[in-house]
Design a protein around this motif. Structure first.
Motif, PDB file in Angstrom:
ATOM      1  N   TYR A 297       0.838  -1.199   0.000  1.00  0.00           N
ATOM      2  CA  TYR A 297       0.000   0.000   0.000  1.00  0.00           C
ATOM      3  C   TYR A 297       0.871   1.247   0.000  1.00  0.00           C
ATOM      4  CZ  TYR A 297      -3.988   2.964   1.357  1.00  0.00           C
ATOM      5  OH  TYR A 297      -4.972   3.924   1.396  1.00  0.00           O
ATOM      6  N   GLN A 298       1.888   1.242   0.846  1.00  0.00           N
ATOM      7  CA  GLN A 298       2.765   2.406   0.966  1.00  0.00           C
ATOM      8  C   GLN A 298       3.567   2.633  -0.305  1.00  0.00           C
ATOM      9  OE1 GLN A 298       4.876   1.209   4.501  1.00  0.00           O
ATOM     10  NE2 GLN A 298       3.472   2.291   5.873  1.00  0.00           N
ATOM     11  N   VAL A 299       4.080   1.560  -0.886  1.00  0.00           N
ATOM     12  CA  VAL A 299       4.873   1.686  -2.115  1.00  0.00           C
ATOM     13  C   VAL A 299       4.027   2.253  -3.244  1.00  0.00           C
ATOM     14  CG1 VAL A 299       6.002   0.372  -3.951  1.00  0.00           C
ATOM     15  CG2 VAL A 299       6.563  -0.083  -1.561  1.00  0.00           C
ATOM     16  N   ALA A 300       2.814   1.723  -3.421  1.00  0.00           N
ATOM     17  CA  ALA A 300       1.944   2.189  -4.493  1.00  0.00           C
ATOM     18  C   ALA A 300       1.628   3.668  -4.356  1.00  0.00           C
ATOM     19  CB  ALA A 300       0.653   1.370  -4.517  1.00  0.00           C
ATOM     20  N   HIS A 301       1.393   4.112  -3.138  1.00  0.00           N
ATOM     21  CA  HIS A 301       1.051   5.511  -2.918  1.00  0.00           C
ATOM     22  C   HIS A 301       2.268   6.425  -3.044  1.00  0.00           C
ATOM     23  CE1 HIS A 301      -2.830   4.028  -1.654  1.00  0.00           C
ATOM     24  NE2 HIS A 301      -3.257   5.276  -1.555  1.00  0.00           N
ATOM     25  N   GLU A 302       3.408   5.968  -2.559  1.00  0.00           N
ATOM     26  CA  GLU A 302       4.592   6.811  -2.646  1.00  0.00           C
ATOM     27  C   GLU A 302       4.977   7.066  -4.091  1.00  0.00           C
ATOM     28  OE1 GLU A 302       9.157   7.200  -0.967  1.00  0.00           O
ATOM     29  OE2 GLU A 302       8.191   5.237  -0.935  1.00  0.00           O
TER      30      GLU A 302
ATOM     31  N   GLY B 118      -5.956   1.422  -7.803  1.00  0.00           N
ATOM     32  CA  GLY B 118      -7.148   2.261  -7.858  1.00  0.00           C
ATOM     33  C   GLY B 118      -7.175   3.258  -6.717  1.00  0.00           C
ATOM     34  N   ILE B 119      -6.772   2.802  -5.533  1.00  0.00           N
ATOM     35  CA  ILE B 119      -6.736   3.686  -4.364  1.00  0.00           C
ATOM     36  C   ILE B 119      -5.654   4.748  -4.546  1.00  0.00           C
ATOM     37  CG2 ILE B 119      -6.661   3.737  -1.853  1.00  0.00           C
ATOM     38  CD1 ILE B 119      -8.830   1.911  -3.123  1.00  0.00           C
ATOM     39  N   ALA B 120      -4.510   4.338  -5.076  1.00  0.00           N
ATOM     40  CA  ALA B 120      -3.422   5.287  -5.305  1.00  0.00           C
ATOM     41  C   ALA B 120      -3.815   6.327  -6.360  1.00  0.00           C
ATOM     42  CB  ALA B 120      -2.156   4.545  -5.738  1.00  0.00           C
ATOM     43  N   LYS B 121      -4.525   5.906  -7.406  1.00  0.00           N
ATOM     44  CA  LYS B 121      -4.959   6.856  -8.432  1.00  0.00           C
ATOM     45  C   LYS B 121      -5.998   7.825  -7.875  1.00  0.00           C
ATOM     46  CE  LYS B 121      -2.574   5.565 -12.095  1.00  0.00           C
ATOM     47  NZ  LYS B 121      -1.539   6.445 -12.682  1.00  0.00           N
ATOM     48  N   ALA B 122      -6.826   7.364  -6.948  1.00  0.00           N
ATOM     49  CA  ALA B 122      -7.772   8.281  -6.309  1.00  0.00           C
ATOM     50  C   ALA B 122      -7.021   9.344  -5.514  1.00  0.00           C
ATOM     51  CB  ALA B 122      -8.715   7.500  -5.390  1.00  0.00           C
ATOM     52  N   ALA B 123      -5.963   8.947  -4.826  1.00  0.00           N
ATOM     53  CA  ALA B 123      -5.132   9.907  -4.097  1.00  0.00           C
ATOM     54  C   ALA B 123      -4.438  10.857  -5.068  1.00  0.00           C
ATOM     55  CB  ALA B 123      -4.093   9.158  -3.255  1.00  0.00           C
ATOM     56  N   LEU B 124      -4.020  10.340  -6.207  1.00  0.00           N
ATOM     57  CA  LEU B 124      -3.382  11.172  -7.221  1.00  0.00           C
ATOM     58  C   LEU B 124      -4.337  12.256  -7.717  1.00  0.00           C
ATOM     59  CD1 LEU B 124      -0.911  11.584  -9.182  1.00  0.00           C
ATOM     60  CD2 LEU B 124      -2.154  10.092 -10.779  1.00  0.00           C
ATOM     61  N   GLU B 125      -5.572  11.883  -7.991  1.00  0.00           N
ATOM     62  CA  GLU B 125      -6.545  12.847  -8.494  1.00  0.00           C
ATOM     63  C   GLU B 125      -6.891  13.898  -7.441  1.00  0.00           C
ATOM     64  OE1 GLU B 125      -9.882  10.786 -10.237  1.00  0.00           O
ATOM     65  OE2 GLU B 125      -8.546   9.501 -11.416  1.00  0.00           O
ATOM     66  N   ALA B 126      -6.960  13.497  -6.179  1.00  0.00           N
ATOM     67  CA  ALA B 126      -7.170  14.476  -5.110  1.00  0.00           C
ATOM     68  C   ALA B 126      -5.978  15.417  -5.024  1.00  0.00           C
ATOM     69  CB  ALA B 126      -7.394  13.763  -3.780  1.00  0.00           C
ATOM     70  N   SER B 127      -4.787  14.879  -5.228  1.00  0.00           N
ATOM     71  CA  SER B 127      -3.575  15.706  -5.209  1.00  0.00           C
ATOM     72  C   SER B 127      -3.620  16.750  -6.312  1.00  0.00           C
ATOM     73  CB  SER B 127      -2.326  14.831  -5.376  1.00  0.00           C
ATOM     74  OG  SER B 127      -2.203  13.904  -4.316  1.00  0.00           O
ATOM     75  N   VAL B 128      -4.139  16.376  -7.471  1.00  0.00           N
ATOM     76  CA  VAL B 128      -4.262  17.318  -8.587  1.00  0.00           C
ATOM     77  C   VAL B 128      -5.093  18.524  -8.170  1.00  0.00           C
ATOM     78  CG1 VAL B 128      -5.388  17.649 -10.846  1.00  0.00           C
ATOM     79  CG2 VAL B 128      -3.903  15.674 -10.464  1.00  0.00           C
ATOM     80  N   ARG B 129      -6.191  18.272  -7.481  1.00  0.00           N
ATOM     81  CA  ARG B 129      -7.078  19.367  -7.077  1.00  0.00           C
ATOM     82  C   ARG B 129      -6.407  20.271  -6.041  1.00  0.00           C
ATOM     83  NH1 ARG B 129     -10.632  14.968  -7.859  1.00  0.00           N
ATOM     84  NH2 ARG B 129     -10.577  14.321  -5.673  1.00  0.00           N
ATOM     85  N   TYR B 130      -5.776  19.676  -5.057  1.00  0.00           N
ATOM     86  CA  TYR B 130      -5.121  20.481  -4.017  1.00  0.00           C
ATOM     87  C   TYR B 130      -3.920  21.248  -4.577  1.00  0.00           C
ATOM     88  CZ  TYR B 130      -7.974  18.894  -0.133  1.00  0.00           C
ATOM     89  OH  TYR B 130      -9.029  18.679   0.718  1.00  0.00           O
TER      90      TYR B 130
END
Length: 257
Positions: free
Chosen positions: A113-118, A161-173
């Motif tokens: 989980y951590q690797v995918a998100h990092e 999928g979870i990491a891409k959701a975090a990526l898209e939220a990052s785009v907005r912020y």
């Protein structure tokens, strides 16, 4: 005839081979006159990236592991030394352990989980932070690549999928933070394409067949189509767009079933 990106510079992170979405983006940017820097991770990928970069006039190649801050710093310094400034960042970096792309999502390991998100999500923020000094005052554009698995369950996509959701939220912020500096941040949600990263997803051929049969255009997309939208987002033609996810998926995202 000059291209609409003539005189601009960019960096593309994540080119793996000629089938990469990142390569489709790079070709489109270069065709419109942008001079590019490419990054690679490790000796195994260096030769291939250098060979591809040599096909696009004026390109440079620099090492960069997005999980190492010092590497990102060094890459940006090399780009500054060569280009002097930066107009566009194309973030096409994603990774998850193969064993996490199958079975039950609840079996995802803490490390996986951590690797995918990092790699797949946080790296956008890390790169954007270090690119800002080179992009100040240039009405720059940051573009990243995502997938519909961020908002719908795609079997075996799991932690990505979870990491891409975090990526898209990052785009907005990020768009909110850097907008006052005249810099835009957007994502392209591309339909599935046979790439190196896609090869790790169990049942990928079935996904391609399903989308080709259900998408409004009744086909899958190409990397060149993604590249053309990337060039648009890098240009002044998209100057009023930021914080958005643009779908390039033959219309599949509008379908209910």
């Amino acid at each position: 005839m000059t291209g609409f990106l003539e005189g601009k510079t960019g960096v593309v992170l994540g080119v793996a081979n000629k089938r990469s979405l990142a390569w489709g983006c790079a070709k489109a940017l270069s065709a419109q006159g942008m001079r590019l820097a490419f990054t690679y991770v490790g000796e195994r990928l260096e030769k291939g990236v250098r060979a591809l970069a040599s096909e696009l006039p004026g390109s440079i190649v620099v090492p960069c592991d997005v999980t190492v801050d010092a590497d990102i710093d060094a890459a940006m310094k090399a780009i500054k030394d060569e280009f002097g400034h930066l107009d566009t960042v194309v973030h096409a970096v994603a990774f998850a352990k193969r064993e996490e792309l199958g079975g039950n999502f609840f079996d995802t390991s803490r490390e996986g989980y951590q690797v995918a998100h990092e790699v797949s999500a946080y790296s956008l923020t890390a790169v954007a932070k270090r690119a800002l000094p080179l992009m100040e005052g240039r009405n720059g554009s940051i573009v990243t690549l995502t997938y519909i698995g961020s908002e719908r369950v795609i079997e075996n996509y799991n932690v990505m999928g979870i990491a891409k959701a975090a990526l898209e939220a990052s785009v907005r912020y990020l768009a909110h933070d850097v907008g006052p500096r005249g810099i835009r941040v957007n994502a392209i949600s591309a339909g599935p394409i046979r790439t190196l990263s896609a090869s790790g997803i169990t049942g990928f051929n079935e996904i391609l067949d399903h989308i080709a049969s259900r998408a409004p255009l009744r086909r899958n997309i190409t990397a060149d189509e993604v590249g053309d939208v990337c060039a648009f987002l890098a240009s002044d033609m998209s100057r009023g767009i930021t914080g958005s996810t643009i779908y390039v998926d033959a219309g599949y995202n509008i379908m209910g079933v």
